[in-house]
Design a protein around this motif. Structure first.
Motif, PDB file in Angstrom:
ATOM      1  N   LEU A   1     -10.512   3.437-119.718  1.00 51.79           N
ATOM      2  CA  LEU A   1     -11.418   2.591-118.948  1.00 51.79           C
ATOM      3  C   LEU A   1     -10.722   1.316-118.481  1.00 51.79           C
ATOM      4  O   LEU A   1     -10.942   0.860-117.355  1.00 51.79           O
ATOM      5  CB  LEU A   1     -12.661   2.254-119.763  1.00 51.79           C
ATOM      6  CG  LEU A   1     -13.684   3.387-119.919  1.00 51.79           C
ATOM      7  CD1 LEU A   1     -14.789   2.936-120.860  1.00 51.79           C
ATOM      8  CD2 LEU A   1     -14.259   3.775-118.573  1.00 51.79           C
ATOM      9  N   GLN A   2      -9.883   0.739-119.313  1.00 51.05           N
ATOM     10  CA  GLN A   2      -9.150  -0.457-118.898  1.00 51.05           C
ATOM     11  C   GLN A   2      -8.175  -0.136-117.771  1.00 51.05           C
ATOM     12  O   GLN A   2      -8.029  -0.903-116.822  1.00 51.05           O
ATOM     13  CB  GLN A   2      -8.401  -1.057-120.092  1.00 51.05           C
ATOM     14  CG  GLN A   2      -9.308  -1.774-121.061  1.00 51.05           C
ATOM     15  CD  GLN A   2      -8.535  -2.334-122.239  1.00 51.05           C
ATOM     16  OE1 GLN A   2      -7.384  -1.973-122.478  1.00 51.05           O
ATOM     17  NE2 GLN A   2      -9.192  -3.208-122.998  1.00 51.05           N
ATOM     18  N   THR A   3      -7.546   1.014-117.867  1.00 50.75           N
ATOM     19  CA  THR A   3      -6.625   1.430-116.814  1.00 50.75           C
ATOM     20  C   THR A   3      -7.373   1.672-115.515  1.00 50.75           C
ATOM     21  O   THR A   3      -6.941   1.231-114.441  1.00 50.75           O
ATOM     22  CB  THR A   3      -5.866   2.712-117.232  1.00 50.75           C
ATOM     23  OG1 THR A   3      -5.193   2.470-118.461  1.00 50.75           O
ATOM     24  CG2 THR A   3      -4.870   3.122-116.177  1.00 50.75           C
ATOM     25  N   VAL A   4      -8.491   2.358-115.602  1.00 52.57           N
ATOM     26  CA  VAL A   4      -9.289   2.633-114.404  1.00 52.57           C
ATOM     27  C   VAL A   4      -9.815   1.326-113.821  1.00 52.57           C
ATOM     28  O   VAL A   4      -9.824   1.136-112.594  1.00 52.57           O
ATOM     29  CB  VAL A   4     -10.438   3.618-114.731  1.00 52.57           C
ATOM     30  CG1 VAL A   4     -11.427   3.688-113.592  1.00 52.57           C
ATOM     31  CG2 VAL A   4      -9.878   4.994-115.037  1.00 52.57           C
TER      32      VAL A   4
ATOM     33  N   GLY B   1      -9.592  -2.542-109.429  1.00 54.02           N
ATOM     34  CA  GLY B   1      -9.364  -3.918-108.958  1.00 54.02           C
ATOM     35  C   GLY B   1      -8.225  -3.986-107.958  1.00 54.02           C
ATOM     36  O   GLY B   1      -8.322  -4.661-106.924  1.00 54.02           O
ATOM     37  N   ALA B   2      -7.118  -3.292-108.253  1.00 49.47           N
ATOM     38  CA  ALA B   2      -5.974  -3.266-107.343  1.00 49.47           C
ATOM     39  C   ALA B   2      -6.348  -2.587-106.030  1.00 49.47           C
ATOM     40  O   ALA B   2      -5.977  -3.050-104.948  1.00 49.47           O
ATOM     41  CB  ALA B   2      -4.797  -2.554-107.998  1.00 49.47           C
TER      42      ALA B   2
ATOM     43  N   LEU C   1      -7.651  -2.875-100.323  1.00 47.47           N
ATOM     44  CA  LEU C   1      -8.636  -2.612 -99.279  1.00 47.47           C
ATOM     45  C   LEU C   1      -9.034  -3.899 -98.564  1.00 47.47           C
ATOM     46  O   LEU C   1      -9.133  -3.921 -97.333  1.00 47.47           O
ATOM     47  CB  LEU C   1      -9.870  -1.941 -99.889  1.00 47.47           C
ATOM     48  CG  LEU C   1     -10.982  -1.575 -98.906  1.00 47.47           C
ATOM     49  CD1 LEU C   1     -10.491  -0.514 -97.932  1.00 47.47           C
ATOM     50  CD2 LEU C   1     -12.203  -1.097 -99.660  1.00 47.47           C
ATOM     51  N   ALA C   2      -9.230  -4.969 -99.306  1.00 49.16           N
ATOM     52  CA  ALA C   2      -9.594  -6.255 -98.700  1.00 49.16           C
ATOM     53  C   ALA C   2      -8.455  -6.776 -97.824  1.00 49.16           C
ATOM     54  O   ALA C   2      -8.692  -7.294 -96.717  1.00 49.16           O
ATOM     55  CB  ALA C   2      -9.945  -7.267 -99.779  1.00 49.16           C
TER      56      ALA C   2
END
Length: 92
Positions: free
Chosen positions: A9-12, A17-18, A23-24
């Motif tokens: 979950l931390q990796t995902v 976030g990346a 995308l932004a």
């Protein structure tokens, strides 16, 4: 098992976030490129309108009268009076 799920979950979460950051950034670049393209298009359009206006104005101007003998004499007089020698020519 819980440790594996938490690590996953931390990796995902980090990957999401990346991906959101990428995308932004891509969206900001796309908006910038689109704005630049619109500005270029607007400048080109204004230039074309100005060009067409100038062509139409030039076509409505009356023809110039041919130069008279006095006008030609005045031209050559100005050329002779204002033709100053350069430093190198004046030293000879």
């Amino acid at each position: 098992m819980r440790d594996n799920a938490a690590a996953w979950l931390q990796t995902v979460d980090w990957l999401l976030g990346a991906a959101l950051f990428i995308l932004a950034a891509a969206l900001a670049i796309a908006v910038g490129v689109a704005a630049y393209g619109l500005l270029r298009l607007a400048r080109w359009t204004v230039g074309r309108i100005r060009h067409r206006f100038d062509v139409a104005r030039m076509q409505t101007r009356p023809q110039l009268r041919p130069a008279t003998g006095q006008a030609i004499d005045d031209y050559w007089t100005c050329r002779r009076v204002w033709a100053k020698p350069t430093r190198e020519e004046s030293k000879r």
